[in-house]
Write a protein that holds these residues in place. Structure first.
Motif, short mmCIF file in Angstrom:
data_model
loop_
_atom_site.label_atom_id
_atom_site.label_comp_id
_atom_site.label_asym_id
_atom_site.label_seq_id
_atom_site.Cartn_x
_atom_site.Cartn_y
_atom_site.Cartn_z
N ILE A 234 26.60 -39.55 -41.62
CA ILE A 234 25.65 -40.43 -42.29
C ILE A 234 25.24 -39.76 -43.60
CG2 ILE A 234 23.39 -41.55 -42.20
CD1 ILE A 234 23.59 -41.56 -39.17
N TYR A 235 25.41 -40.49 -44.69
CA TYR A 235 25.16 -39.95 -46.03
C TYR A 235 24.23 -40.90 -46.77
CZ TYR A 235 26.25 -38.37 -50.81
OH TYR A 235 26.17 -37.90 -52.10
N ARG A 236 23.12 -40.38 -47.26
CA ARG A 236 22.15 -41.19 -47.98
C ARG A 236 21.63 -40.40 -49.19
NH1 ARG A 236 23.98 -44.15 -44.76
NH2 ARG A 236 22.95 -45.50 -43.23
N GLU A 237 20.82 -41.06 -50.00
CA GLU A 237 20.07 -40.38 -51.05
C GLU A 237 18.59 -40.54 -50.77
OE1 GLU A 237 21.79 -39.81 -55.41
OE2 GLU A 237 21.57 -41.91 -54.91
N MET A 238 17.80 -39.56 -51.16
CA MET A 238 16.35 -39.72 -51.06
C MET A 238 15.70 -39.28 -52.37
SD MET A 238 14.96 -36.62 -48.63
CE MET A 238 15.26 -34.89 -49.03
N ARG A 239 14.59 -39.90 -52.66
CA ARG A 239 13.78 -39.55 -53.82
C ARG A 239 12.50 -38.89 -53.32
NH1 ARG A 239 11.92 -43.42 -58.90
NH2 ARG A 239 10.43 -41.95 -59.84
N LYS B 43 11.01 -32.89 -45.20
CA LYS B 43 11.74 -32.88 -43.93
C LYS B 43 11.56 -34.20 -43.19
CE LYS B 43 13.32 -29.93 -41.61
NZ LYS B 43 14.74 -29.72 -41.21
N LYS B 44 10.33 -34.69 -43.12
CA LYS B 44 10.07 -35.94 -42.40
C LYS B 44 10.73 -37.12 -43.11
CE LYS B 44 6.52 -38.71 -40.13
NZ LYS B 44 7.24 -39.97 -40.40
N LEU B 45 10.64 -37.14 -44.43
CA LEU B 45 11.27 -38.22 -45.18
C LEU B 45 12.78 -38.24 -44.95
CD1 LEU B 45 11.13 -40.50 -47.26
CD2 LEU B 45 11.29 -38.76 -49.07
N SER B 46 13.39 -37.06 -44.98
CA SER B 46 14.82 -36.95 -44.74
C SER B 46 15.18 -37.46 -43.34
CB SER B 46 15.28 -35.50 -44.91
OG SER B 46 16.63 -35.35 -44.58
N ASP B 47 14.43 -37.02 -42.33
CA ASP B 47 14.68 -37.45 -40.95
C ASP B 47 14.52 -38.97 -40.81
OD1 ASP B 47 15.14 -34.84 -40.25
OD2 ASP B 47 13.15 -34.51 -39.40
N ASP B 48 13.49 -39.51 -41.46
CA ASP B 48 13.24 -40.95 -41.36
C ASP B 48 14.35 -41.77 -42.00
OD1 ASP B 48 10.90 -40.47 -40.00
OD2 ASP B 48 9.58 -40.84 -41.70
N ILE B 49 14.88 -41.27 -43.12
CA ILE B 49 15.96 -41.99 -43.80
C ILE B 49 17.24 -41.91 -42.98
CG2 ILE B 49 17.47 -41.96 -45.83
CD1 ILE B 49 15.01 -41.11 -47.47
N LEU B 50 17.57 -40.73 -42.48
CA LEU B 50 18.81 -40.56 -41.72
C LEU B 50 18.77 -41.29 -40.38
CD1 LEU B 50 19.58 -36.81 -42.48
CD2 LEU B 50 20.76 -38.82 -43.39
N SER B 51 17.57 -41.47 -39.83
CA SER B 51 17.45 -42.20 -38.56
C SER B 51 17.38 -43.71 -38.76
CB SER B 51 16.20 -41.74 -37.81
OG SER B 51 15.01 -42.15 -38.48
N GLY B 52 17.22 -44.14 -40.00
CA GLY B 52 17.13 -45.56 -40.29
C GLY B 52 15.72 -46.12 -40.29
N GLU B 53 14.73 -45.24 -40.05
CA GLU B 53 13.34 -45.72 -40.05
C GLU B 53 12.87 -46.08 -41.45
OE1 GLU B 53 10.48 -43.41 -37.91
OE2 GLU B 53 11.92 -42.83 -36.36
N LYS B 54 13.43 -45.42 -42.46
CA LYS B 54 13.12 -45.73 -43.85
C LYS B 54 14.41 -45.90 -44.62
CE LYS B 54 8.59 -43.49 -44.27
NZ LYS B 54 7.80 -42.47 -45.02
N GLU B 55 14.34 -46.70 -45.69
CA GLU B 55 15.51 -46.88 -46.52
C GLU B 55 15.67 -45.68 -47.45
OE1 GLU B 55 15.51 -50.49 -48.65
OE2 GLU B 55 15.51 -51.77 -46.86
#
Length: 207
Positions: free
Chosen positions: A89-94, A112-124
């Motif tokens: 799973i590969y995403r970008e975060m700001r 860390k939480k933002l990264s986890d939330d994005i990779l889990s699909g909880e956040k875009e």
């Protein structure tokens, strides 16, 4: 951001086929590496924080050209690719700047939480067209932790792009790590890059 007094069209690099250039240099990261191992912090996240702080301490790295006029952002947030442990799973975060938090450790937990939330699909994740990134107060950060490289080139969407691109690699046995930065010569001279590396070293040493 603020408009600055800068003659864009008469800049000697403005009409080059590409005003982009890059530099790579090694930074000693022993203090931060040992701190993270002893205190269970993410070396990737705190390295990102150090490099974001260094970028924001150099005024010329925060400049952009919009409608042929020069502007300077108050600060640049960070955009970085992230992936899960299985690397499928590969995403970008700001991420916001560390200065918006009580201390770097509170910022670390937020990232860390933002990264986890994005990779889990909880956040875009973060998404914006590449051509629009110069119109946004961001710099791009990317880590290649598998390779102790000496230099790297960067992809270019537009040879007149201004956004800084920062890439860092694997820590070697001497606790040295290559940091590469790609910038526009329209605003950024060699002395500005020297400041960036000086400030980056100070940030890594602070731990």
């Amino acid at each position: 951001m603020k408009k600055i007094n800068f003659d864009v069209k008469n800049n000697p690099f403005y009409n080059f086929s590409s005003a982009r250039y890059a530099m790579s240099a090694r930074i000693n990261v022993e203090n931060l590496w040992k701190f993270c191992k002893e205190n269970d912090y993410s070396f990737f996240v705190l390295s990102l924080g150090c490099l974001m702080n260094a970028t924001n301490r150099v005024e010329n790295l925060k400049r952009r050209i919009i409608d042929d006029e020069a502007f300077e952002y108050d600060y640049l947030e960070g955009v970085t690719p992230i992936m899960n442990e299985d690397q499928d799973i590969y995403r970008e975060m700001r991420v916001k700047t560390p200065q918006e938090f009580e201390d770097i450790f509170q910022w670390h937990d937020y990232v860390k939480k933002l990264s986890d939330d994005i990779l889990s699909g909880e956040k875009e994740g973060f998404f914006i067209e590449m051509e629009q990134r110069d119109l946004t107060n961001i710099a791009n950060y990317s880590c290649i932790p598998w390779v102790d490289f000496d230099m790297i080139t960067s992809c270019e969407v537009d040879p007149r792009a201004i956004q800084p691109l920062i890439t860092w690699g694997k820590v070697n046995d001497d606790y040295e790590m290559t940091v590469a930065i790609t910038v526009s010569h329209i605003f950024v001279m060699g002395r500005d890059l020297a400041y960036f590396y000086e400030y980056a070293q100070e940030e890594f040493d602070s731990f």
